[in-house]
Write a protein that holds these residues in place. Sequence first.
Motif, PDB file in Angstrom:
ATOM      1  N   ILE A  96      35.896  30.889  38.372  1.00 36.07           N
ATOM      2  CA  ILE A  96      34.477  30.718  38.050  1.00 36.07           C
ATOM      3  C   ILE A  96      33.811  29.767  39.038  1.00 36.07           C
ATOM      4  N   LEU A  97      34.500  28.714  39.371  1.00 41.19           N
ATOM      5  CA  LEU A  97      33.958  27.703  40.279  1.00 41.19           C
ATOM      6  C   LEU A  97      35.112  26.989  40.956  1.00 41.19           C
ATOM      7  N   SER A  98      34.934  26.641  42.219  1.00 42.82           N
ATOM      8  CA  SER A  98      35.901  25.819  42.931  1.00 42.82           C
ATOM      9  C   SER A  98      35.120  25.010  43.962  1.00 42.82           C
ATOM     10  N   ALA A  99      35.174  23.692  43.836  1.00 45.00           N
ATOM     11  CA  ALA A  99      34.316  22.858  44.672  1.00 45.00           C
ATOM     12  C   ALA A  99      34.976  21.527  45.011  1.00 45.00           C
ATOM     13  N   PHE A 100      34.785  21.096  46.270  1.00 50.31           N
ATOM     14  CA  PHE A 100      35.125  19.719  46.613  1.00 50.31           C
ATOM     15  C   PHE A 100      34.278  18.807  45.727  1.00 50.31           C
ATOM     16  N   SER A 101      34.897  17.765  45.200  1.00 48.60           N
ATOM     17  CA  SER A 101      34.198  16.883  44.267  1.00 48.60           C
ATOM     18  C   SER A 101      34.518  15.433  44.586  1.00 48.60           C
ATOM     19  N   ILE A 102      33.502  14.583  44.514  1.00 47.73           N
ATOM     20  CA  ILE A 102      33.679  13.148  44.732  1.00 47.73           C
ATOM     21  C   ILE A 102      32.982  12.402  43.600  1.00 47.73           C
ATOM     22  N   ALA A 103      33.748  11.770  42.723  1.00 44.74           N
ATOM     23  CA  ALA A 103      33.180  10.973  41.639  1.00 44.74           C
ATOM     24  C   ALA A 103      32.693   9.652  42.218  1.00 44.74           C
ATOM     25  N   CYS A 104      31.378   9.456  42.239  1.00 46.51           N
ATOM     26  CA  CYS A 104      30.854   8.280  42.940  1.00 46.51           C
ATOM     27  C   CYS A 104      29.622   7.673  42.282  1.00 46.51           C
ATOM     28  N   THR A 105      29.283   8.097  41.089  1.00 41.01           N
ATOM     29  CA  THR A 105      28.128   7.509  40.406  1.00 41.01           C
ATOM     30  C   THR A 105      28.436   6.066  40.003  1.00 41.01           C
ATOM     31  N   GLU A 106      27.547   5.163  40.350  1.00 40.55           N
ATOM     32  CA  GLU A 106      27.725   3.762  39.962  1.00 40.55           C
ATOM     33  C   GLU A 106      27.687   3.648  38.437  1.00 40.55           C
ATOM     34  N   PRO A 107      28.524   2.794  37.853  1.00 40.22           N
ATOM     35  CA  PRO A 107      28.586   2.694  36.391  1.00 40.22           C
ATOM     36  C   PRO A 107      27.237   2.465  35.720  1.00 40.22           C
ATOM     37  N   HIS A 131      42.726  19.317  42.157  1.00 42.05           N
ATOM     38  CA  HIS A 131      43.599  19.236  43.330  1.00 42.05           C
ATOM     39  C   HIS A 131      43.225  17.958  44.075  1.00 42.05           C
ATOM     40  N   PHE A 132      44.128  16.981  44.069  1.00 44.59           N
ATOM     41  CA  PHE A 132      43.837  15.688  44.670  1.00 44.59           C
ATOM     42  C   PHE A 132      43.963  15.745  46.193  1.00 44.59           C
ATOM     43  N   LEU A 133      42.882  15.369  46.860  1.00 42.59           N
ATOM     44  CA  LEU A 133      42.883  15.238  48.316  1.00 42.59           C
ATOM     45  C   LEU A 133      42.707  13.766  48.690  1.00 42.59           C
ATOM     46  N   CYS A 134      43.217  12.909  47.812  1.00 41.66           N
ATOM     47  CA  CYS A 134      43.199  11.463  47.991  1.00 41.66           C
ATOM     48  C   CYS A 134      44.516  10.916  47.450  1.00 41.66           C
ATOM     49  N   ASP A 135      44.761   9.631  47.642  1.00 45.19           N
ATOM     50  CA  ASP A 135      46.030   9.069  47.177  1.00 45.19           C
ATOM     51  C   ASP A 135      45.864   8.385  45.825  1.00 45.19           C
ATOM     52  N   GLU A 136      46.953   7.757  45.375  1.00 43.31           N
ATOM     53  CA  GLU A 136      46.995   7.193  44.025  1.00 43.31           C
ATOM     54  C   GLU A 136      46.025   6.036  43.814  1.00 43.31           C
ATOM     55  N   GLY A 228      35.805   8.383  49.762  1.00 47.82           N
ATOM     56  CA  GLY A 228      35.648   8.590  48.335  1.00 47.82           C
ATOM     57  C   GLY A 228      36.855   9.232  47.668  1.00 47.82           C
ATOM     58  N   ARG A 229      36.726   9.447  46.369  1.00 45.68           N
ATOM     59  CA  ARG A 229      37.781  10.070  45.555  1.00 45.68           C
ATOM     60  C   ARG A 229      37.649  11.596  45.694  1.00 45.68           C
ATOM     61  N   LEU A 230      38.168  12.112  46.781  1.00 45.26           N
ATOM     62  CA  LEU A 230      38.006  13.524  47.103  1.00 45.26           C
ATOM     63  C   LEU A 230      39.022  14.384  46.350  1.00 45.26           C
ATOM     64  N   THR A 231      38.516  15.347  45.608  1.00 43.48           N
ATOM     65  CA  THR A 231      39.351  16.328  44.918  1.00 43.48           C
ATOM     66  C   THR A 231      38.711  17.707  45.069  1.00 43.48           C
ATOM     67  N   ILE A 232      39.418  18.739  44.642  1.00 48.89           N
ATOM     68  CA  ILE A 232      38.797  20.038  44.432  1.00 48.89           C
ATOM     69  C   ILE A 232      38.923  20.356  42.948  1.00 48.89           C
ATOM     70  N   SER A 233      37.793  20.583  42.313  1.00 46.04           N
ATOM     71  CA  SER A 233      37.774  20.983  40.904  1.00 46.04           C
ATOM     72  C   SER A 233      37.594  22.503  40.826  1.00 46.04           C
ATOM     73  N   SER A 234      38.474  23.162  40.077  1.00 49.66           N
ATOM     74  CA  SER A 234      38.404  24.618  39.946  1.00 49.66           C
ATOM     75  C   SER A 234      38.492  25.006  38.490  1.00 49.66           C
ATOM     76  N   PHE A 235      37.834  26.112  38.163  1.00 48.17           N
ATOM     77  CA  PHE A 235      37.862  26.640  36.804  1.00 48.17           C
ATOM     78  C   PHE A 235      38.112  28.132  36.873  1.00 48.17           C
ATOM     79  N   ALA A 236      39.021  28.608  36.043  1.00 45.50           N
ATOM     80  CA  ALA A 236      39.388  30.030  36.035  1.00 45.50           C
ATOM     81  C   ALA A 236      39.413  30.559  34.617  1.00 45.50           C
ATOM     82  N   ALA A 237      38.900  31.763  34.445  1.00 44.86           N
ATOM     83  CA  ALA A 237      38.931  32.431  33.154  1.00 44.86           C
ATOM     84  C   ALA A 237      39.949  33.555  33.196  1.00 44.86           C
ATOM     85  N   LEU A 238      40.718  33.688  32.123  1.00 46.26           N
ATOM     86  CA  LEU A 238      41.703  34.767  32.023  1.00 46.26           C
ATOM     87  C   LEU A 238      41.241  35.739  30.949  1.00 46.26           C
ATOM     88  N   ARG A 239      41.219  37.018  31.319  1.00 48.02           N
ATOM     89  CA  ARG A 239      40.714  38.044  30.397  1.00 48.02           C
ATOM     90  C   ARG A 239      41.712  39.187  30.279  1.00 48.02           C
TER      91      ARG A 239
END
Length: 239
Positions: A96-107, A131-136, A228-239
């Motif tokens: 459904i969606l797959s995107a590079f994502s960076i969580a960076c909103t100030e608290p 999918h983590f593209l950053c370290d621990e 930043g905290r670089l990841t790829i967020s993906s969502f998949a539907a199974l039918r």
Amino acid sequence: MIDFKLNENTALHIHTVGEEKTPIIVIDDFVNNVDALINFAVFSQSARESFCAQESDFYPGVRKAAPLSYIERLKALAPIINSHFDMADKSEFDVILSAFSIACTEPDKLRPIQMLPHFDTPNMNQLAMVHFLCDETHGGTSFYKHKSLGYERITKERLMLYRQAIKQQAMAQKLHKNPQYINGSTTLFEQVYSVEAKLNRAVIYPSNLLHSGNINASNGYACDPVNGRLTISSFAALR
């Protein structure tokens, strides 16, 4: 076009978490050419300018579409997912969606809903992957139980009661007066499991499982893919 192939020799682990015994898949060394994937995020099409906030969701940061060759390769996960999530009767696997994502909103700019664990959909047949593209040092992903209701997954049947409860509790807690990312158990939620971030690690779980990123304040809130905290967020539907 770079072909981002999945690693055929991955280290795959299945974890059953919480009282609801939900399976979570953790795959290390997920793709063969992780450096090329990171470079795509950093350099392709002026990536720093093309990362942007998505007004259509509550993600606390910026996103940019993942490459099509990466998205196409995710379909190879279907046999693993069908087996471990008891979906053998599902023949279609739609990303459904797959995107590079960076969580960076100030608290101090977070909305109350962004300070709580969330679920993506009450649909039982949708899965999420980080999918983590950053370290621990950037923090992993944790899974939670709503204490008063005992819910770990929000189904269609639970949705109305959960929304009513969490709205009342968030107002009572006055979350807006002490804005912060959740990172562990609170008076409202119990952390039932946590997966550390690791470069090239993928975590797959049902989209209706309550979860949240462990956003590490000590790293700051950089909105660029290098720092930043670089990841790829993906969502998949199974039918």
